[in-house]
Scaffold this active site. Structure first.
Site, PDB file in Angstrom:
ATOM      1  N   HIS A   1      40.602  39.660  23.120  1.00 31.62           N
ATOM      2  CA  HIS A   1      40.971  39.926  24.516  1.00 31.62           C
ATOM      3  C   HIS A   1      41.274  38.587  25.169  1.00 31.62           C
ATOM      4  CE1 HIS A   1      40.785  41.133  28.689  1.00 31.62           C
ATOM      5  NE2 HIS A   1      40.564  42.385  28.362  1.00 31.62           N
TER       6      HIS A   1
ATOM      7  N   HIS B   1      30.558  38.610  31.114  1.00 31.60           N
ATOM      8  CA  HIS B   1      30.644  37.153  31.085  1.00 31.60           C
ATOM      9  C   HIS B   1      30.019  36.527  32.315  1.00 31.60           C
ATOM     10  CE1 HIS B   1      34.193  38.333  33.384  1.00 31.60           C
ATOM     11  NE2 HIS B   1      34.307  37.098  33.846  1.00 31.60           N
TER      12      HIS B   1
ATOM     13  N   GLU C   1      34.682  34.624  41.798  1.00 28.63           N
ATOM     14  CA  GLU C   1      35.773  35.589  41.782  1.00 28.63           C
ATOM     15  C   GLU C   1      35.668  36.579  42.946  1.00 28.63           C
ATOM     16  OE1 GLU C   1      35.409  37.465  38.009  1.00 28.63           O
ATOM     17  OE2 GLU C   1      35.596  35.597  36.882  1.00 28.63           O
TER      18      GLU C   1
ATOM     19  N   TYR D   1      41.084  50.286  38.651  1.00 31.49           N
ATOM     20  CA  TYR D   1      40.822  49.111  37.824  1.00 31.49           C
ATOM     21  C   TYR D   1      40.097  49.567  36.566  1.00 31.49           C
ATOM     22  CZ  TYR D   1      39.062  44.483  36.509  1.00 31.49           C
ATOM     23  OH  TYR D   1      38.761  43.322  35.843  1.00 31.49           O
TER      24      TYR D   1
ATOM     25  N   HIS E   1      31.925  38.203  42.659  1.00 29.70           N
ATOM     26  CA  HIS E   1      31.075  37.769  41.556  1.00 29.70           C
ATOM     27  C   HIS E   1      31.078  36.246  41.566  1.00 29.70           C
ATOM     28  CE1 HIS E   1      32.549  41.802  39.858  1.00 29.70           C
ATOM     29  NE2 HIS E   1      31.302  41.967  40.297  1.00 29.70           N
TER      30      HIS E   1
ATOM     31  N   HIS F   1      28.724  39.623  35.095  1.00 23.76           N
ATOM     32  CA  HIS F   1      29.453  40.814  35.498  1.00 23.76           C
ATOM     33  C   HIS F   1      30.306  41.297  34.331  1.00 23.76           C
ATOM     34  CE1 HIS F   1      31.780  37.233  36.553  1.00 23.76           C
ATOM     35  NE2 HIS F   1      32.886  37.944  36.423  1.00 23.76           N
TER      36      HIS F   1
END
Length: 451
Positions: A302, A345, A351, A360, A375, A381
């Site tokens: 990813h 992560h 963010e 989303y 976050h 999160h």
């Protein structure tokens, strides 16, 4: 892009020139033939009795590739617009550093959409600061805002001496009538208004709501593509800047200024939007987010969210942004044996996320269009329990993530919550519960417990 209100003003044309933010390209535009001098910037007697004036967005000695300035040929010089100032109150618009105005504990946070106002509210009075980061006096960091509005700015105007404004509409189109031309922006587009630019805001649909990133630091520019090469991500040709347009109006007007976190107002007897012609590379611009071309993994893994960066405001540290503006647009998800939503992560960036429309993929419940999440640096999160379960058991075949547009204002600074944001009724007190159903799957065997 023309509307009846726009057509009522002769020569009012929006978004005609390709604009490449941060790369020194030069434009010229005039409303009257011959109003733009050729061969010299400041002639002794400009045509039509205009005044020559330079608007600089960078130090005079900045390298050629980052030096930004425009020459404006206007009916009156700006010294006639900046009269005697007095204090002006916009109590919900905050600047960094802003600390100690709430007692909400540290944590991951999420809000439902901010309600529309019931009383008449224009764009600047409808600005509500959610977070601040860095230091407006040191010209580093940013602030995240949400705006709500139901009234045009008619004879009120504004400019921000503290930083540039990136506007991300979510409900309703907004028309930015600036001293360098007119830009109309709909949900799904963004607009960047440079530091020091005078403008007013008209509503195209009666009411409007959206997000704003106020950038105190280096200006937004296109990120380097590195090994991606010459194509994909945001392409320079899709950024647009307006043609010249002017207003010769002799009526009482006001200019509100944001300067070092405080607001000031001056009253004048004419419109300050009187630039008849201009040339240069310091200008407002817009961008249609649907023209962003995402790239990603086509075998496994990813990619980091940095692969979705539209614009970046660099810091003094290479590879560490003052701000990254990142979007999560419609895209094909093609990968082999790979967990596709953003993984769990913790990182050094903070963010602030918003959702323009759709759903989303990492938060299928609770994160709705018009909503926001925060976050902060090193706070864990990732996908909620439902999203994790779905992604872990999904068939590994090409899937298109469609009808969605989320974004992120990401900064290297901690984003400190304002008292307004901490006290909003739309704050979701149960947000952290979205991870409560994540199960322990470790049982000492290689297969784990996936029952």
């Amino acid at each position: 892009m023309s509307t009846p209100a726009a057509q009522a003003r002769a020569g009012k044309v929006a978004s005609a020139y390709t604009y490449m933010p941060g790369f020194g390209n030069d434009f010229e535009t005039e409303t009257l033939p011959g109003s733009l001098p050729q061969g010299r910037n400041s002639p002794q007697r400009p045509a039509y009795g205009l005044y020559a004036e330079q608007l600089s967005g960078s130090p005079f000695t900045a390298p050629r590739g980052t030096n930004e300035r425009s020459w404006l040929y206007r009916i009156r010089p700006s010294v006639k617009h900046h009269g005697r100032f007095k204090a002006f109150d916009l109590p919900l618009w905050k600047s960094a550093p802003n600390v100690g105005d709430h007692e909400l504990p540290l944590g991951q946070l999420r809000w439902n959409p901010t309600p529309m106002p019931s009383e008449p509210t224009d764009f600047i009075h409808g600005m509500r600061t959610m977070t601040t980061a860095g230091d407006v006096f040191g010209q580093a960091g940013m602030a995240s805002h949400v705006y709500v509005a139901n009234t045009d700015m008619v004879d009120d105007h504004f400019f921000n001496a503290d930083g540039e404004l990136m506007v991300v509409p979510q409900v309703g189109g907004v028309r930015f009538v600036t001293e360098m031309g007119v830009i109309e922006v709909q949900p799904g587009e963004i607009c960047v208004l440079p530091r020091g630019l005078t403008f007013k805001v008209e509503l195209m649909d009666g009411t409007a709501r959206g997000y704003v990133c106020e950038n105190y630091g280096a200006k937004f520019t296109l990120p380097d593509r590195g090994p991606i090469g010459a194509n994909c991500l945001a392409n320079p040709r899709d950024f647009k800047t307006p043609t010249a347009w002017y207003e010769d109006k002799e009526t009482p007007c006001r200019i509100v200024v944001k300067w070092c976190g405080r607001f000031h107002v001056t009253e004048i007897g004419h419109s300050p939007l009187d630039v008849v012609a201009w040339h240069g590379n310091y200008a407002p611009y817009k961008y249609d987010l649907s023209t962003f071309s995402p790239v990603g993994a086509i075998l496994f893994d990813h990619p980091d969210p940095s692969i979705f960066t539209v614009l970046t405001a660099p810091s003094g540290e290479e590879g560490t942004a003052n701000i990254d503006f990142v979007i999560f647009p419609p895209r094909w998800m093609v990968a082999e044996d790979t967990f596709r939503p953003p993984w769990y992560h913790r990182n050094i960036m903070s963010e602030f996320m918003g959702l323009i429309h759709g759903q989303y993929d990492a938060k299928e419940e609770g994160f709705v269009p018009g909503g926001m999440s925060l976050h902060n640096m090193m706070l864990a999160h990732g996908p909620d329990a439902t999203g994790f379960e779905k992604a872990s058991r999904a068939d590994l075949k090409p899937v298109k993530l469609d009808h969605t547009m989320a974004f992120m204002f990401e900064t290297r600074f901690p984003q400190l919550l304002t008292g307004y944001a901490a006290g909003l009724e739309t704050l979701q007190a149960d947000y952290v519960d979205c991870w409560s159903d994540l199960k322990k799957r470790f049982n000492g065997t290689p297969e784990g417990d996936w029952s």
